[in-house]
Design a protein around this motif. Structure first.
Motif, PDB file in Angstrom:
ATOM      1  N   PHE A   5      20.014  16.240  43.378  1.00 59.38           N
ATOM      2  CA  PHE A   5      20.264  15.266  44.447  1.00 59.38           C
ATOM      3  C   PHE A   5      18.943  14.933  45.111  1.00 59.38           C
ATOM      4  O   PHE A   5      18.297  15.788  45.707  1.00 59.38           O
ATOM      5  CB  PHE A   5      21.239  15.873  45.467  1.00 59.38           C
ATOM      6  CG  PHE A   5      21.993  14.851  46.258  1.00 59.38           C
ATOM      7  CD1 PHE A   5      23.109  14.233  45.722  1.00 59.38           C
ATOM      8  CD2 PHE A   5      21.586  14.492  47.531  1.00 59.38           C
ATOM      9  CE1 PHE A   5      23.810  13.280  46.440  1.00 59.38           C
ATOM     10  CE2 PHE A   5      22.284  13.549  48.252  1.00 59.38           C
ATOM     11  CZ  PHE A   5      23.398  12.945  47.705  1.00 59.38           C
ATOM     12  N   SER A 290      25.356  18.269  39.156  1.00 57.41           N
ATOM     13  CA  SER A 290      25.450  16.872  39.576  1.00 57.41           C
ATOM     14  C   SER A 290      26.888  16.381  39.533  1.00 57.41           C
ATOM     15  O   SER A 290      27.363  15.715  40.465  1.00 57.41           O
ATOM     16  CB  SER A 290      24.567  16.013  38.665  1.00 57.41           C
ATOM     17  OG  SER A 290      24.579  14.670  39.070  1.00 57.41           O
ATOM     18  N   ARG A 292      29.638  18.192  39.703  1.00 58.61           N
ATOM     19  CA  ARG A 292      30.429  18.865  40.733  1.00 58.61           C
ATOM     20  C   ARG A 292      30.233  18.205  42.099  1.00 58.61           C
ATOM     21  O   ARG A 292      31.195  18.020  42.854  1.00 58.61           O
ATOM     22  CB  ARG A 292      30.062  20.344  40.780  1.00 58.61           C
ATOM     23  CG  ARG A 292      30.657  21.127  39.623  1.00 58.61           C
ATOM     24  CD  ARG A 292      30.039  22.481  39.407  1.00 58.61           C
ATOM     25  NE  ARG A 292      29.972  23.308  40.593  1.00 58.61           N
ATOM     26  CZ  ARG A 292      29.854  24.638  40.556  1.00 58.61           C
ATOM     27  NH1 ARG A 292      29.823  25.264  39.384  1.00 58.61           N
ATOM     28  NH2 ARG A 292      29.772  25.332  41.651  1.00 58.61           N
ATOM     29  N   LYS A 293      28.991  17.850  42.421  1.00 60.52           N
ATOM     30  CA  LYS A 293      28.742  17.159  43.687  1.00 60.52           C
ATOM     31  C   LYS A 293      29.439  15.801  43.709  1.00 60.52           C
ATOM     32  O   LYS A 293      30.045  15.409  44.713  1.00 60.52           O
ATOM     33  CB  LYS A 293      27.236  16.978  43.887  1.00 60.52           C
ATOM     34  CG  LYS A 293      26.506  18.231  44.339  1.00 60.52           C
ATOM     35  CD  LYS A 293      25.045  17.940  44.595  1.00 60.52           C
ATOM     36  CE  LYS A 293      24.352  19.122  45.277  1.00 60.52           C
ATOM     37  NZ  LYS A 293      24.355  20.341  44.468  1.00 60.52           N
ATOM     38  N   SER A 294      29.358  15.081  42.604  1.00 58.74           N
ATOM     39  CA  SER A 294      29.976  13.761  42.517  1.00 58.74           C
ATOM     40  C   SER A 294      31.479  13.837  42.762  1.00 58.74           C
ATOM     41  O   SER A 294      32.029  13.085  43.575  1.00 58.74           O
ATOM     42  CB  SER A 294      29.689  13.160  41.136  1.00 58.74           C
ATOM     43  OG  SER A 294      30.484  12.018  40.904  1.00 58.74           O
ATOM     44  N   SER A 296      33.248  16.280  44.108  1.00 55.75           N
ATOM     45  CA  SER A 296      33.561  16.812  45.437  1.00 55.75           C
ATOM     46  C   SER A 296      33.464  15.720  46.501  1.00 55.75           C
ATOM     47  O   SER A 296      34.357  15.581  47.349  1.00 55.75           O
ATOM     48  CB  SER A 296      32.614  17.961  45.787  1.00 55.75           C
ATOM     49  OG  SER A 296      32.767  19.038  44.888  1.00 55.75           O
TER      50      SER A 296
END
Length: 434
Positions: A5, A290, A292-294, A296
């Protein structure tokens, strides 16, 4: 592990939100005016025409916006390959878009009961050509959407005064269909200037074999998108066939609000997609982080939208659509529930299943959900009208979500994305495979 990120990704998310989201957010400004000037019946007629053109756009896109974006992100250091990908994709989109549009125009002109749709379809076909020259898939592959986002935003903004100036009553429904396409064409032509200045594309080339290869490579993505359209856009057509244009108007009002609300969570997944594609074969752990962040971010924003809509749907509809559309409030409450499932399954399909070589299996899941939706929507729309069509949409979204999770579990992928330390799980898997 590669940085997941960063400032560039944040800019790309905001740019993509403006680039794609403007097509929903700016029309939301004119929606209260159109709803009152056109009325429920003609809003329904407008929705039918736009849905028809949307299918032409789906065929023209043919999954290139996903598959070619992934390939360009992977080969962006190879100008010769990028040139080949660009021209084969452009030629394929042009050929398929013009072919399908010709069939649609002939069908609406020569079939008496569809003749009233001809001028709406013809006017809105400008959207097809605006999309052809927008080259969002190229810019997204290079993670450079800042300038095109500004251009697109300005173009979409121009639609606001044009709508107020030109659309005065129900007889101007065709103008309401024309304006979005005109602004897209203007924005696309300006974007073309920036594409030329990037100097990443060589001279024009027409290679039938490469065009055919592009079509074959993207067919699984196309069928998956087509399956999704069987529970998105086709519900409007089913509703029109079993009820009335009034009921379609109620559904269309709620659907426009739903699409505007979904702009942010949907574009987060699209913005992360080229980054994940670039990292997948270089740093798998970073790609997983990446993704997982998207997912979430998309899920949390979607959950907030659903809760907000349940509390304030009546007020939102009364302000944006007017008292005549008061029945759209419950349709909107039901429709947004699909965000909880769709904004997890969609980015998971792009960022997990496709990089893992499961595009065909994803296609089967989407098609199965779409096929199940057809009779379910027909029955529910016949019994409950617009609320039934929205309920069928949410059911289809849930089926896709369940199918994606099942595929990930079946192929041993799910544990990698749920693990606290994905790098350790990857090392264990690689050791077992060795």
């Amino acid at each position: 592990m590669a940085k997941v990120f960063d400032k560039g990704l944040v800019i790309n998310i905001l740019s993509l939100l403006a680039y794609r989201g403007a097509s929903f957010i700016f029309p939301l400004v004119t929606l209260p005016y159109l709803a009152r000037v056109l009325g429920v019946e003609h809003m329904g007629l407008l929705a039918l025409g736009l849905a028809c053109v949307m299918y032409c756009s789906t065929i023209s896109d043919w999954g290139f916006n996903v598959y070619t974006t992934k390939d360009i992100a992977h080969h962006r250091d190879d100008p010769a390959r990028v040139t080949q990908l660009f021209w084969s994709t452009f030629n394929a989109k042009l050929l398929m878009g013009c072919s399908t549009l010709s069939v649609l125009l002939l069908a609406t002109w020569f079939r008496p009961q569809w003749h009233h749709l001809f001028f709406i379809v013809l006017a809105n076909s400008t959207v097809l050509f605006g999309g052809l020259f927008s080259f969002g898939w190229l810019m997204q592959g290079y993670e450079k959407l800042g300038k095109t986002a500004i251009i697109s935003t300005i173009g979409q903004f121009c639609s606001i005064p044009l709508t107020f100036l030109l659309v005065k009553g129900p007889d101007d429904t065709w103008l309401a269909a024309l304006i979005p396409g005109l602004t897209m064409i203007i924005s696309a032509l300006i974007t073309l200037v920036f594409v030329v200045r990037m100097r990443v594309i060589g001279f024009y080339r027409f290679e039938p074999a490469e065009i055919w290869q592009r079509i074959k490579d993207s067919v699984h993505v196309f069928l998956a998108i087509f399956g999704a359209n069987m529970f998105n856009n086709i519900n409007v057509l089913i509703l029109a066939s079993v009820t009335s244009t009034y009921m379609v108007g109620l559904y269309n009002g709620a659907d426009r609000l739903k699409k505007a609300a979904n702009s942010l969570p949907e574009q987060i997944g699209n913005a992360f997609f080229p980054r994940v594609s670039f990292l997948f074969h270089r740093d798998r752990a970073a790609a997983i982080a990446s993704t997982r962040k998207s997912i979430s971010f998309s899920f949390l924003i979607s959950l907030f939208i659903v809760l907000f809509t349940f509390c304030f749907a009546d007020l939102i509809v009364r302000i944006l659509l007017g008292p005549e559309f008061h029945e759209s409030a419950n349709v909107l409450r039901i429709a947004v529930c699909g965000f909880i499932f769709g904004n997890v399954s969609y980015p998971a399909g792009l960022q997990i299943l496709i990089p893992h070589g499961l595009a065909r299996q994803r296609m089967y899941v989407m098609l199965a959900a779409g096929l199940i939706n057809l009779p379910v929507c027909g029955l529910l729309a016949w019994q409950f009208g617009a609320i039934g069509a929205a309920s069928s949409l949410v059911l289809a979204e849930f089926l896709v979500f369940a199918g994606v999770v099942w595929l990930m579990a079946k192929h041993g992928i799910l544990k990698e994305y749920l693990a606290r330390d994905p790098a350790a799980v990857l090392e264990t898997s690689q050791g077992e495979n060795a």
